[in-house]
Design a protein around this motif. Structure first.
Motif, PDB file in Angstrom:
ATOM      1  N   MET A 277      27.324 -29.803  15.048  1.00  0.00           N
ATOM      2  CA  MET A 277      26.001 -29.394  14.628  1.00  0.00           C
ATOM      3  C   MET A 277      24.929 -30.166  15.395  1.00  0.00           C
ATOM      4  O   MET A 277      24.005 -29.557  15.930  1.00  0.00           O
ATOM      5  CB  MET A 277      25.848 -29.614  13.131  1.00  0.00           C
ATOM      6  N   LEU A 278      25.057 -31.495  15.462  1.00  0.00           N
ATOM      7  CA  LEU A 278      24.071 -32.289  16.193  1.00  0.00           C
ATOM      8  C   LEU A 278      24.137 -32.033  17.690  1.00  0.00           C
ATOM      9  O   LEU A 278      23.109 -32.041  18.362  1.00  0.00           O
ATOM     10  CB  LEU A 278      24.263 -33.779  15.911  1.00  0.00           C
ATOM     11  N   LYS A 279      25.345 -31.787  18.198  1.00  0.00           N
ATOM     12  CA  LYS A 279      25.483 -31.522  19.627  1.00  0.00           C
ATOM     13  C   LYS A 279      24.733 -30.247  20.009  1.00  0.00           C
ATOM     14  O   LYS A 279      24.029 -30.217  21.019  1.00  0.00           O
ATOM     15  CB  LYS A 279      26.960 -31.416  19.999  1.00  0.00           C
ATOM     16  N   SER A 280      24.865 -29.208  19.222  1.00  0.00           N
ATOM     17  CA  SER A 280      24.149 -27.967  19.521  1.00  0.00           C
ATOM     18  C   SER A 280      22.639 -28.151  19.338  1.00  0.00           C
ATOM     19  O   SER A 280      21.848 -27.587  20.099  1.00  0.00           O
ATOM     20  CB  SER A 280      24.670 -26.829  18.658  1.00  0.00           C
ATOM     21  N   PHE A 281      22.237 -28.950  18.362  1.00  0.00           N
ATOM     22  CA  PHE A 281      20.809 -29.216  18.163  1.00  0.00           C
ATOM     23  C   PHE A 281      20.238 -29.990  19.354  1.00  0.00           C
ATOM     24  O   PHE A 281      19.095 -29.753  19.757  1.00  0.00           O
ATOM     25  CB  PHE A 281      20.580 -29.958  16.849  1.00  0.00           C
ATOM     26  N   LYS A 282      21.024 -30.888  19.918  1.00  0.00           N
ATOM     27  CA  LYS A 282      20.579 -31.608  21.117  1.00  0.00           C
ATOM     28  C   LYS A 282      20.288 -30.642  22.254  1.00  0.00           C
ATOM     29  O   LYS A 282      19.285 -30.783  22.955  1.00  0.00           O
ATOM     30  CB  LYS A 282      21.650 -32.601  21.582  1.00  0.00           C
ATOM     31  N   TRP A 283      21.176 -29.661  22.441  1.00  0.00           N
ATOM     32  CA  TRP A 283      20.980 -28.689  23.525  1.00  0.00           C
ATOM     33  C   TRP A 283      19.747 -27.838  23.292  1.00  0.00           C
ATOM     34  O   TRP A 283      18.985 -27.552  24.229  1.00  0.00           O
ATOM     35  CB  TRP A 283      22.224 -27.827  23.704  1.00  0.00           C
ATOM     36  N   VAL A 284      19.517 -27.444  22.055  1.00  0.00           N
ATOM     37  CA  VAL A 284      18.317 -26.670  21.735  1.00  0.00           C
ATOM     38  C   VAL A 284      17.075 -27.530  21.955  1.00  0.00           C
ATOM     39  O   VAL A 284      16.075 -27.058  22.505  1.00  0.00           O
ATOM     40  CB  VAL A 284      18.383 -26.129  20.291  1.00  0.00           C
ATOM     41  N   ALA A 285      17.127 -28.798  21.550  1.00  0.00           N
ATOM     42  CA  ALA A 285      15.988 -29.701  21.744  1.00  0.00           C
ATOM     43  C   ALA A 285      15.685 -29.887  23.229  1.00  0.00           C
ATOM     44  O   ALA A 285      14.519 -29.861  23.639  1.00  0.00           O
ATOM     45  CB  ALA A 285      16.276 -31.056  21.085  1.00  0.00           C
ATOM     46  N   ARG A 286      16.712 -30.065  24.034  1.00  0.00           N
ATOM     47  CA  ARG A 286      16.503 -30.196  25.483  1.00  0.00           C
ATOM     48  C   ARG A 286      15.894 -28.929  26.067  1.00  0.00           C
ATOM     49  O   ARG A 286      14.950 -28.988  26.852  1.00  0.00           O
ATOM     50  CB  ARG A 286      17.828 -30.480  26.182  1.00  0.00           C
ATOM     51  N   GLY A 287      16.450 -27.790  25.689  1.00  0.00           N
ATOM     52  CA  GLY A 287      15.934 -26.516  26.198  1.00  0.00           C
ATOM     53  C   GLY A 287      14.492 -26.284  25.799  1.00  0.00           C
ATOM     54  O   GLY A 287      13.669 -25.845  26.608  1.00  0.00           O
ATOM     55  N   GLU A 288      14.153 -26.594  24.556  1.00  0.00           N
ATOM     56  CA  GLU A 288      12.792 -26.416  24.075  1.00  0.00           C
ATOM     57  C   GLU A 288      11.843 -27.350  24.821  1.00  0.00           C
ATOM     58  O   GLU A 288      10.758 -26.948  25.246  1.00  0.00           O
ATOM     59  CB  GLU A 288      12.735 -26.678  22.563  1.00  0.00           C
ATOM     60  N   GLY A 289      12.261 -28.581  25.019  1.00  0.00           N
ATOM     61  CA  GLY A 289      11.429 -29.540  25.741  1.00  0.00           C
ATOM     62  C   GLY A 289      11.204 -29.147  27.186  1.00  0.00           C
ATOM     63  O   GLY A 289      10.086 -29.209  27.703  1.00  0.00           O
ATOM     64  N   ILE A 290      12.258 -28.705  27.845  1.00  0.00           N
ATOM     65  CA  ILE A 290      12.146 -28.288  29.242  1.00  0.00           C
ATOM     66  C   ILE A 290      11.270 -27.041  29.347  1.00  0.00           C
ATOM     67  O   ILE A 290      10.413 -26.955  30.231  1.00  0.00           O
ATOM     68  CB  ILE A 290      13.542 -28.049  29.848  1.00  0.00           C
ATOM     69  N   SER A 291      11.460 -26.095  28.441  1.00  0.00           N
ATOM     70  CA  SER A 291      10.651 -24.873  28.509  1.00  0.00           C
ATOM     71  C   SER A 291       9.169 -25.171  28.280  1.00  0.00           C
ATOM     72  O   SER A 291       8.309 -24.555  28.915  1.00  0.00           O
ATOM     73  CB  SER A 291      11.150 -23.836  27.510  1.00  0.00           C
ATOM     74  N   LEU A 292       8.855 -26.130  27.409  1.00  0.00           N
ATOM     75  CA  LEU A 292       7.462 -26.517  27.193  1.00  0.00           C
ATOM     76  C   LEU A 292       6.876 -27.131  28.454  1.00  0.00           C
ATOM     77  O   LEU A 292       5.755 -26.811  28.854  1.00  0.00           O
ATOM     78  CB  LEU A 292       7.341 -27.484  26.021  1.00  0.00           C
TER      79      LEU A 292
END
Length: 90
Positions: free
Chosen positions: A1-16
């Motif tokens: 769960m945390l591993k997938s959240f990390k990937w979403v957080a990275r993607g969201e940060g990069i897209s911003l």
């Protein structure tokens, strides 16, 4: 769960960051809004996913409401999701 959240957080940060530092200058300096449309849509989807994952983690790991609010607010600050990843998702 945390591993997938990390990937979403990275993607969201990069897209911003791409939206702010590449797509927006292209739109206003070179009058090319096509990047904003594409990156904006991707960023919007990732933002919604980030908030949903944060709420899911809030319930699963019994985070405090204060932590949840901080994690969500960090998503609107450039580099904020990277800070959240290092501080709360390890």
């Amino acid at each position: 769960m945390l591993k997938s959240f990390k990937w979403v957080a990275r993607g969201e940060g990069i897209s911003l960051l791409v939206l702010l530092f590449i797509a927006m200058p292209l739109k206003y300096i070179w009058e090319d809004p096509s990047w904003v449309r594409v990156v904006g849509m991707i960023h919007g989807i990732l933002f919604v996913a980030y908030v949903a994952w944060a709420i899911w983690v809030y319930f699963e790991l019994s985070w405090t409401l204060r932590r949840l609010v901080f994690v969500i607010l960090a998503s609107v600050i450039p580099f904020g999701t990277f800070y959240v990843e290092k501080k709360y998702l390890n």
